[in-house]
Scaffold this active site. Sequence first.
Site: not given
Ligand code: MRU
Length: 347
Positions: A46-48, A89, A196, A237, A247-248
């Site tokens: 996970r994480g973009a 996703r 997270q 994201d 973002n999250k």
């Molecule tokens: O649902 P996730 O854990 O994939 O969400 C991640 C985030 O929102 C991060 O802040 C974003 O992807 C940036 S990661 C460098």
Amino acid sequence: MENIRYDEKNKQLYIIDQSLLPNEEKEVLLNTAEEMYDAIKALKVRGAPAIGICAAYCLYVLSLNIKTENSDDFYSELKKRADYLNSSRPTAVNLSWALNRMVSAANKNSSETVEYIRKILYEEAKAIHSEDIEMCLRISEFGLTLVKDGDGILTHCNAGPLATSRYGTALGPILLGTERGMKFHVFADETRPLLQGARLTSYELYKAGVDVTLICDNMANTVMRNGWVQAVFVGCDRVAANGDTANKIGTCGVAVLAKHYGIPFYILGPTSTIDLNCKTGADIEIEERDPEEIKKKFYAKPMALDGVKCFNPAFDVTDNELITGIVTQKGICRPPYTESLAALFRE
Ligand code: MRU
């Protein structure tokens, strides 16, 4: 351990299963398309940026099992697999960005043999990976110019090495500065409902020797009011052309608080997370996850009665006017973002 590791000798792709952290550091093998889809959907990876890197290797691994020597048939099978992975996703644009790069690399070489196209796909996946390492370092350098030794920094979710390749985006300046002997006090929002911040950010920062304090999401106001936070660093994201940023979930609330207390609020991310096809945040699709995650995930017993409705959006959009700057590998964009973001792509 690397978060994403392609074993060239055995042609196998491994990821650290982030859903098990911080209690178990375990690598899992991604072999089939279904395992890959599930790994992205279930946030094992996970994480973009990490999703994009992983998807690129996934598509290469899947290409090894496309049983044809006809390049056109190979391309159409490859495209089907890319579409399937892309449906895992919706919000992080890096997923489609990386898959599109892979598919276009194959398309550009469609007159070549299947064996040659596979070689090109591997090179492209490796390039996406190594470019990300370089991008994170540059983002970290730019981000470091925004803070000073001794500052308190608040972050939400996880935008560290696990979410990228190395250093991370929002955590990059903190880790780079720490390597250079600087000291920061970091407040990590736990980031309900999938934690997270608690499970990954505090884990990464603690292991790197950073002074990190874990807080519940609803404590951000208190630490800001106490004067303990000099800057907010978060990842992204998908950034729309006008700077509105997905973002999250919970990020927008942090930005509103930061504005109230006059604390600069920065987004840090690579240009691959900027989507000029989305004019504003209203064009960004927001992933909705299983409502049961709110009631049951991480609890020994359900924390609400069966039948109680839950709403579980995975991301929110922070309006551009709440954002002090967007830090990319090409530099720091300032408002008006419609101009400063577009300029990044003209260079
Ligand atoms: O649902 P996730 O854990 O994939 O969400 C991640 C985030 O929102 C991060 O802040 C974003 O992807 C940036 S990661 C460098």
